[in-house]
Each structure stands twice: as C-alpha cells, then as structure tokens.
Enzyme design. Structure first.
Site, PDB file in Angstrom:
ATOM      1  N   ASN A   1       2.961  -1.761   4.539  1.00 24.87           N
ATOM      2  CA  ASN A   1       3.050  -2.088   3.119  1.00 24.87           C
ATOM      3  C   ASN A   1       3.842  -3.383   2.985  1.00 24.87           C
ATOM      4  O   ASN A   1       5.004  -3.432   3.386  1.00 24.87           O
ATOM      5  CB  ASN A   1       3.748  -0.941   2.375  1.00 24.87           C
ATOM      6  CG  ASN A   1       3.965  -1.222   0.886  1.00 24.87           C
ATOM      7  OD1 ASN A   1       4.843  -0.648   0.274  1.00 24.87           O
ATOM      8  ND2 ASN A   1       3.162  -2.098   0.294  1.00 24.87           N
ATOM      9  N   GLY A   2       3.210  -4.427   2.443  1.00 25.30           N
ATOM     10  CA  GLY A   2       3.896  -5.703   2.276  1.00 25.30           C
ATOM     11  C   GLY A   2       2.974  -6.852   2.619  1.00 25.30           C
ATOM     12  O   GLY A   2       1.753  -6.688   2.711  1.00 25.30           O
TER      13      GLY A   2
ATOM     14  N   CYS B   1       0.877  -1.158   0.000  1.00 27.29           N
ATOM     15  CA  CYS B   1       0.000   0.000   0.000  1.00 27.29           C
ATOM     16  C   CYS B   1       0.918   1.212   0.000  1.00 27.29           C
ATOM     17  O   CYS B   1       2.096   1.070  -0.197  1.00 27.29           O
ATOM     18  CB  CYS B   1      -0.882   0.035   1.233  1.00 27.29           C
ATOM     19  SG  CYS B   1      -1.774  -1.520   1.485  1.00 27.29           S
TER      20      CYS B   1
ATOM     21  N   TYR C   1       6.641  -1.139 -12.680  1.00 27.80           N
ATOM     22  CA  TYR C   1       5.264  -0.655 -12.815  1.00 27.80           C
ATOM     23  C   TYR C   1       4.739   0.185 -11.651  1.00 27.80           C
ATOM     24  O   TYR C   1       4.117   1.224 -11.861  1.00 27.80           O
ATOM     25  CB  TYR C   1       4.316  -1.844 -13.046  1.00 27.80           C
ATOM     26  CG  TYR C   1       2.856  -1.456 -13.011  1.00 27.80           C
ATOM     27  CD1 TYR C   1       2.323  -0.620 -13.985  1.00 27.80           C
ATOM     28  CD2 TYR C   1       2.021  -1.890 -11.986  1.00 27.80           C
ATOM     29  CE1 TYR C   1       0.993  -0.237 -13.950  1.00 27.80           C
ATOM     30  CE2 TYR C   1       0.683  -1.514 -11.947  1.00 27.80           C
ATOM     31  CZ  TYR C   1       0.171  -0.687 -12.922  1.00 27.80           C
ATOM     32  OH  TYR C   1      -1.125  -0.303 -12.878  1.00 27.80           O
TER      33      TYR C   1
ATOM     34  N   GLY D   1      -2.618   2.546  -3.703  1.00 25.85           N
ATOM     35  CA  GLY D   1      -3.788   1.897  -3.122  1.00 25.85           C
ATOM     36  C   GLY D   1      -5.001   2.787  -3.210  1.00 25.85           C
ATOM     37  O   GLY D   1      -4.931   3.963  -2.850  1.00 25.85           O
TER      38      GLY D   1
END
Ligand code: SF4
Length: 485
Positions: free
Chosen positions: A113-114, A14, A255, A40
């Site tokens: 995040n992860g 996120c 990306y 996100g």
C-alpha cells in the site's frame, strides 16, 4: 473503480493483511479483505505458504474473485492478502497482488500500500542487473529489489534493512518470505499498518477495524520504520532508520479509512466529528438544517451540528442497491450516476436554508450535481456548502490517485469562484490549522502535500516541506534517496 458517488472521489492503493497462525488462514484473509474492500475494488488476491507459496488473484471485488472452493484450496497456516486500486501501473491482472517472485532462498510474495517515488530508477538498475519484469507496478520493483538483496547473503533481515534504504516514498508492506510473514511500515509512516491477534493468530492489517470485526484484539500501530516478523506465538520487531517526525497522510482521516478504525491513536469517526466542529467555528452561517452528503460527510455533519446547534437531517437518500457503474467516461453519464445514487427527501429540505457538509472536493463535478438536486428536486431555499478538508490543489505521489493539478477545481480559483462553479450560496473550506487541530497530530507529523504542494520526501520538480528531508535522518550506512541499487 468505485461506484456511484464515490467514483469521483480519489482512491487509495490499497488494503493489505498478513496472518501467521496454527490453522489455515485463507478464510480469515478473505474476510479481512472484505472488511478492507473500501481501500481497493479493482482486484483482490491471497497468497499462502503450503510447502510452497500458492496464490490466487483476480479482477473485481473480493467476493467476485474468490469462491468457497478457492479458499478451501488455499491451505496454509501463514499468508497475506491484498485489495487494489491502481495508482501506478494500469488496472490489469498482471498488476494485481500479492506479487510473487523467486529468491535464492525460496519464493516471496508481497502486498503493498503506497507509492514508490523512485521506482523507475530502481527498476532500470535492476534491469541492468538482468532482472525481468512482468508488470508495470512499482510493487514488483519492491519485491525484486528484496530478492536481489537476499541473493547477496541469504540473510532476510539484513536484506530488509538494505532494500528499504533505497526506497523513497510511501510503503506499508506485508511479505511472505517462504513460510514467514513480515510487515514493514515506511520511515515516515505515511500509510497505516497495525498489528493484532485473531483466534490465536497474529495479524497485521491496514486498519484496526479488521480486528474488531473478526472478534480479535488490536495491539498497536506499527511505528515509523518498523519491521515485524509474525509467528503464531507473537511478533518480533526491529527498526530501520527513521526521522523524529512522521508524515501520516491526512486524507486517511478525512476520507479513506473507515470511520470505525483507529489510526495512529485517533478514532477516525471522532476525528471527522472534530473536523465538523472546527468547520462550524470557522464558517458559521444562518441556516435551518445541516445535511450530510452520504456517506462521506456524515460524521463531519454531526460535528457541525454539535458546534452550531443546527439539527442534522438526512436530506439526501443514497440508493445502496444500484449496481456498480464501471465506466462513466462522459460528463453526462457521471450526472446520471449521481441521480441514480441520490434522491432528496423533499419534505425535509423544501424551503430550507441548508448547510450541506462533505469531506472534500476534488473535481467539483459531483458536488455541483448534488447542490442542483437539493435546489431543483428538493426545493431548497439556500445551499451553503461546508467542506471538511482545505482546498486540494496539488497532486499526491504517495499512494492516492490524484496525479495532475488540472483535475482540481480549487487549483487557480478563489473560493468564491469555486462556489460559483458549484452553484452554492456560500462555500467554506476547513483551514489547514483547523484540520491539524481536529486530527490532534502536530503539523510536522502529517503529510499535507496535496494541500500545500510541499511533500515529506524529495519528488523531482516539487518542494520538500520545511522539516527534515529524508536524507538527513539517514545513518551513515543508509543510502541517499536517489542512490541506485
Ligand atoms: S499528498 Fe495528500 S493524499 Fe497524498 S499522502 Fe500526502 S496528504 Fe495524503
């Protein structure tokens, strides 16, 4: 859920931010989250300390969750924020972050995040110890694990060293422990996290673009296994055991991250241009023009053009003003979504041999439609597809929502078979060697798990890549990967 074309790209979980200042921080947290919105779009949240931790979370985009009154009500000179796309746990408000939890020394709030690979084992052990859970998110396991450790001695930094010793996976964290902001980057530095300064406040954020956009100063990336404690005067740092190599997610450059961010010393835009250059060297083709898939293939198309000498033409125009499409379950609806989003410039592409460039292919359904648009509506003579990422064939367990092998068009198919499915005259993927060269990081410092099926941490039923597995760098004190709390 992402909109239009991006709905069929993999998504990250996120974006995170934490600020320690001398003035209320909610406004900068809000703008920081808007800058990180690409990481996100399902939910957003902010928690600040104002005598106690106050949090607001909601489903939707940042500007949909927070009104001016909400930001003004979140008074407090320290705080954290989060934007979420779910990879574990469903898309419901209970899983939105920051997640708060009571500890023996006061409230804790967490933004993560992860993905934690062993979260089910850790959760079961905490439940045996009497901890209750409100959500299905692995992030709640992290915050309760920390609270459990703090309860042992009340020493926060000792608790951080201990609780990170049992986490296996990818985790960039920001934590509000009472009135103090901490940030933690996992021992393999899989997901990005950096520190900087904005308006006399110290800030940690997922991407450096936050500092640029808010008129601040990027200081540096957090190191693998680094914990920082922020204050308005600066930050203190200490490290947990970490290996000699990292495992930065290659997909952040390919990306996910914004092109104007610098990740671990590499400007994302430049890395993508180099990807395009390598792609042109590996897969030259007789063509007339290079056309990027907007927006994801733009920098790579520039690189392809520089190396091949072919001009870049914006042959596809993206409708930026169409409303977000939330639910597109049927293939037909997906095709309509692509048509609503993209239109060719017929005068630019008619009769041309096009080199179409994009960042990656996951399912292949969207790019198939784009090739058809160029041929049918645009009148292209030939479409040669060039992809700036090697074939994705294996799931991600470290924070990207690519969970099953059968969703990947490249899994079990040759390049020629994929080209036939897509309807391209030819298809060229960048090689793994080409990608590593373009990213300018040694192979051992990158996670390439979704390309090779070999991961930098132990994952049940999967291969560990041929570098030191997580356990071998552990100090004697550090728990083995599978140890329960
Ligand atoms: S498996 Fe792929 S997407 Fe997941 S962390 Fe590794 S490189 Fe990134």
């Amino acid at each position: 859920m992402r909109d239009g074309l991006d709905a069929f790209k993999p998504t990250d979980k996120c974006g995170i931010i934490g600020i320690a200042g001398r003035e209320p921080v909610a406004s900068n947290l809000y703008y920081g989250l808007r800058i990180l919105q690409h990481r996100g779009q399902e939910s957003a949240g902010i928690a600040v300390y104002d005598g106690e931790i106050k949090a607001r979370r909601g489903m939707g985009l940042v500007h949909e969750v927070f009104a001016q009154d909400d930001i003004e009500a979140l008074r407090g000179n320290v705080g954290i924020g989060h934007v979420r796309y779910s990879t574990t746990g469903s898309s419901v408000l209970e899983n939105a972050q920051p997640i708060t939890c009571q500890s023996s020394i006061g409230d804790i709030a967490l933004a993560h995040n992860g993905d934690i690979v062993n979260s089910a084992d850790l959760k079961a052990e905490l439940q045996r110890k009497g901890w209750g859970f409100m959500s299905s998110s692995d992030s709640e396991v992290i915050v309760r694990l920390l609270a459990n450790e703090i309860a042992q001695t009340g020493d926060v930094e000792r608790a951080m060293r201990e609780f990170t010793s049992v986490l296996v996976g990818a985790y960039s964290l920001v934590l509000l422990v009472k009135d103090t902001v901490y940030a933690i980057r996992d021992p393999l530095a899989v997901r990005p996290l950096c520190v900087g300064e904005i308006d006399g406040s110290y800030v940690v954020a997922s991407e450096s673009v936050v500092f640029d956009t808010l008129g601040g100063k990027f200081i540096r990336d957090l190191k693998a296994g680094e914990i920082v404690k922020l204050s308005p005067d600066g930050f203190q740092s200490f490290r947990i055991p970490h290996p000699s190599h990292t495992a930065h997610c290659m997909f952040e450059w390919v990306y996910f991250s914004r092109p104007d961010s610098v990740l671990d010393g590499r400007l994302v835009y430049d890395a993508r241009v180099r990807v395009g250059q390598e792609l042109a060297r590996e897969h030259p083709v007789e063509g007339d023009i290079v056309v990027p898939v907007p927006e994801s293939g733009r920098a790579q198309a520039q690189g392809y053009s520089r190396a091949s000498g072919l001009p870049v033409i914006e042959g596809l125009i993206k409708n930026r003003y169409i409303e977000r499409t939330f639910i597109m379950p049927e293939p037909t609806d997906r095709e309509i979504s692509v048509l609503l989003k993209l239109n060719p410039i017929r005068s630019a592409v008619k009769g041309k041999r096009i080199v179409l460039v994009d960042d990656s292919i996951v399912r292949g359904t969207t790019i198939k439609k784009i090739v058809r648009i160029l041929r049918d509506a645009g009148g292209a003579k030939e479409v040669h597809l060039r992809i700036g990422c090697p074939p994705i064939r294996a799931p991600c367990f470290l924070g990207i929502d690519m969970k099953t092998r059968d969703q990947f068009i490249a899994n079990g198919r040759t390049v020629e078979e994929v080209a036939t499915f897509i309807g391209a005259d030819s298809l060229g993927y960048l090689s793994i060697q080409g990608l590593i060269k373009a990213l300018k990081h040694p192979r051992d410092d990158l996670c390439l798990g979704c390309l090779t099926g070999e991961y930098p941490v132990e994952i049940p039923g999967e291969k560990v890549r041929g570098v030191k597995p997580l356990e071998t760098f552990a100090t004697a004190k550090r728990a083995p990967a599978a140890r329960k709390v």
